[in-house]
Design an enzyme around this catalytic site. Sequence first.
Site, PDB file in Angstrom:
ATOM      1  N   ASP D 228      34.248  34.672  45.496  1.00 18.08           N
ATOM      2  CA  ASP D 228      33.863  34.928  47.010  1.00 18.08           C
ATOM      3  C   ASP D 228      32.584  35.453  47.287  1.00 18.08           C
ATOM      4  O   ASP D 228      32.275  35.910  48.148  1.00 18.08           O
ATOM      5  CB  ASP D 228      35.150  35.673  47.616  1.00 18.08           C
ATOM      6  CG  ASP D 228      36.323  34.960  47.721  1.00 18.08           C
ATOM      7  OD1 ASP D 228      36.388  33.742  47.491  1.00 18.08           O
ATOM      8  OD2 ASP D 228      37.496  35.480  47.950  1.00 18.08           O
ATOM      9  N   ALA D 229      31.786  35.522  46.329  1.00 24.25           N
ATOM     10  CA  ALA D 229      30.466  36.180  46.414  1.00 24.25           C
ATOM     11  C   ALA D 229      29.314  35.322  46.254  1.00 24.25           C
ATOM     12  O   ALA D 229      28.153  35.669  46.053  1.00 24.25           O
ATOM     13  CB  ALA D 229      30.374  37.236  45.202  1.00 24.25           C
TER      14      ALA D 229
END
Lengths: 284, 284, 284, 284
Positions: D228-229
């Site tokens: 999720d980065a």
Amino acid sequence: MAHLTLLIHCKDQKGIIASVTNFILDHGGNTTYIDQHVDAQENVFFMRLECFFEQADFNVELFTKTFAQDIGNPFEMQWQLYPATQKLQMAIFVSKYDHCLYDILGRYNAGELQVNIPFIVSNHKDLAHIAANFDIPFYHIPVTKDTKALAEQRQLDLLREFKVDFIVLARYMQIVTPTIISEYTHRIINIHHSFLPAFVGAKPYHAAFARGVKIIGTTSHYVTEELDAGPIIEQDTIRVTHSHTIPDLIAKGRDLEKIVLSRAIKLHAQHKCFVYGNKTVIFT
Amino acid sequence: MAHLTLLIHCKDQKGIIASVTNFILDHGGNTTYIDQHVDAQENVFFMRLECFFEQADFNVELFTKTFAQDIGNPFEMQWQLYPATQKLQMAIFVSKYDHCLYDILGRYNAGELQVNIPFIVSNHKDLAHIAANFDIPFYHIPVTKDTKALAEQRQLDLLREFKVDFIVLARYMQIVTPTIISEYTHRIINIHHSFLPAFVGAKPYHAAFARGVKIIGTTSHYVTEELDAGPIIEQDTIRVTHSHTIPDLIAKGRDLEKIVLSRAIKLHAQHKCFVYGNKTVIFT
Amino acid sequence: MAHLTLLIHCKDQKGIIASVTNFILDHGGNTTYIDQHVDAQENVFFMRLECFFEQADFNVELFTKTFAQDIGNPFEMQWQLYPATQKLQMAIFVSKYDHCLYDILGRYNAGELQVNIPFIVSNHKDLAHIAANFDIPFYHIPVTKDTKALAEQRQLDLLREFKVDFIVLARYMQIVTPTIISEYTHRIINIHHSFLPAFVGAKPYHAAFARGVKIIGTTSHYVTEELDAGPIIEQDTIRVTHSHTIPDLIAKGRDLEKIVLSRAIKLHAQHKCFVYGNKTVIFT
Amino acid sequence: MAHLTLLIHCKDQKGIIASVTNFILDHGGNTTYIDQHVDAQENVFFMRLECFFEQADFNVELFTKTFAQDIGNPFEMQWQLYPATQKLQMAIFVSKYDHCLYDILGRYNAGELQVNIPFIVSNHKDLAHIAANFDIPFYHIPVTKDTKALAEQRQLDLLREFKVDFIVLARYMQIVTPTIISEYTHRIINIHHSFLPAFVGAKPYHAAFARGVKIIGTTSHYVTEELDAGPIIEQDTIRVTHSHTIPDLIAKGRDLEKIVLSRAIKLHAQHKCFVYGNKTVIFT
């Protein structure tokens, strides 16, 4: 004659609404507005109710005492009763940014906020002229490492002298002391310039820029000892693009900050915010 | 045991909330949720209330009859009582556009909508395969100048046979007949692809493009005899720019249309829409 | 050394971008930013371009003259060349509402607007104190049936004396005269408190309330002779519910009005608005 | 005859736009659309340009080779040239949630997405019927601890066999393997159901509920090894209140997820996303 706002929260149980509204009716009043919520997970009941008593000889003290005996105590409620038209005393703390202050005072003048503003406190002199223009006393209380204790004392003195009900940090760039926080639990409203819980702490627009988000936000919350972690009252967001520089984000953010902070002030002033756990129930 | 939704609207007067909630309590029930509104201009009181009766032998018919006698009649209320978990029968009318239909049926399958869908009607065959995929009967009822009366009769037959509670026009490109409108007063939900009252009638995206608006919208409303003039249930908007062509507006609009129509369906299915005058009270 | 903004619009044709950027390069400059749009329906080409000349002896007059000869005339362009950092002269007209004025002046002070404000004109004295607080000359020019011609003359005198580039009507509750409109074609910015084209004319919040809309809006547009029908610069919207009274709509609308008007001012001041037909191309 | 999209990014330097557009003009083409951005901090220039060559004998290979020699190499550009109407091959990975899949396939059918969809992969069989309804091959590839390596190999075989250009994770509830991520760097699009960087990881709606936020969001981003980065393509948000339960947040979130993911797909398919550092430049 009286127009009252009644706030209740207690364990959810049978018959609360009926008992309360019936009690009001029995005492010659009429319930004109109800907002109510049950937190099913925690089994907690919340209610905000407005009621109206037309009789000339209505006795608030007696009503309050009887309500405690007949309703409040049996249901083990936490409750408050306010005159619906009462204006709370609201202190404003600022530093150097003026956009929130102008927005609040503009609304204050327009009669949009149901508050009195006995004074403005700042650790800088920059915004004194705005206070003067709106005829509001301005106290310059510098905060340095050495004067911290003294500053806190002067702030507390003012808060007590003017019987302040709640404090608004309108981009006040100082940490409020634990003593003041504990004296004003859930009665200090801050505006943090990010969409919490993203970008806690200093320079959130810089952090948002670095992460490359496509939307920025702002959050108004009650101040607790943990930084930017208190119960959230109101948030809003706005789209940004790769073409926005950090100063662009700051300028766009200002528009959010002032609107969101003023919304939070209105909600608090009208007794529409309940805090429980670290969350809020907001009756809009 | 019963979980009921009670809808009330009547002249505003003293003691309504207390009387209703007390009546419920007296009959062994508990009021678990209240939404309420007073239109101060028209002096009308609205309430949506959920209540719960735990007793095994609870008799809805008796309760209903007694409520009419003791509360409904004395207060001159218009009121309805629904089992809170009851699913309404919802018919869908479509033409050739599939985006709203897919959206509705996707939610239906996900259990998001509290309805049954007994059938889909269309004046074209194009979307029959979608109905088949979702196992819903599809009736192709062509509408031409000559077959209009016949088409209306077939539609009415279906509506009556399946005891349809309300109709959704999911981009149905035909005018619904006055007979059906009058049989389904405030029970036909349309989606109009503009921000009403702007751009009434045909080709609203073309009109929006011509006017050079910077935001387009969509409106879900109850159908009345006057085109696009019925009570508004829900609206939403989205930004556009000079760079958007008419096909771009149409594509962007599709996203609004399907979301807004589905929201309106949910509100209606949960008995959260009151119509009065030509406006709605929506309890969300 | 020079930083220039070049605006072009002309019939779409081959080689425009290449010719213009090459001309700039040939004269020792660099194109640092391009925004461009083609209206495919009307076959019109629009471009906003920023360019930078580092040479100490750069001669703007010569560059401008040569550009006309080599590019502007052959392509039959309409074009303007502005120093990118130049501040336009912006006059503000107000009546009694102060929210837009405070918002504009707050941004002006914060350096957010790229303009000078030589004066504020009003048909009332109410806001003179705000002008004074921001050190801006304030002219009270009453407008009555009898003094209309005189008032117009005084306004024109001021506009000319201070070489005003554009006028902002910050909730100025008077019709601007045709003479001023024609002298300031597409250089008068108004804020209308509805989502145009819905609710043209007086009392749009009352009309929105009567229609029962679920969203209200506001529109900033250039003033033309036809009321509320000029080219739209910017719009925004906000949700409302049945529970909002007309005063609530007015209060909510104020927040939209001030934000939207200030956005329009920024766009105009940075030469980011093209008007053609009755629409705008806005490069953001 | 050819309609091409040219993407460029390189160190910012003088004369890029002029040189590129002039090169196109010299080869008989016309630049019909430019989007351009300079990251002033990093001193990087980005451009997306569409150009059109009308000559019957236009030779793309020759043009490409010459462009490399005359422009690409001297300016040390990273650049790609695409036929503007070319459809990319897009694979879809799903698990059990169907809302994003229906939304994508509905748009695909409506001709809204400029892609081909050669197949859908899932670790479950639940959505096979949807693939069948849209006539798209469906591959059930279970992923368990023991079959992980085998599953990856089968996925890679499919991706290579169908020359897949990019992968869409339409709520695919599995971690994509590092091998696939590295083979599809910045070509795997995920939808994460929170407003990143808030609520990274599993159960973001539960986390949002616990924090008491007043707005929830969703984020579409390119997948990188860190969960999720990756670079954010698109985000959107929607208001919630204390009255929304976790299932309510999930239902509201679905509407955001499908819209935001589809927007990201469109942007990628039209070559409108540049990735640099861990951010994106999105030309809309």
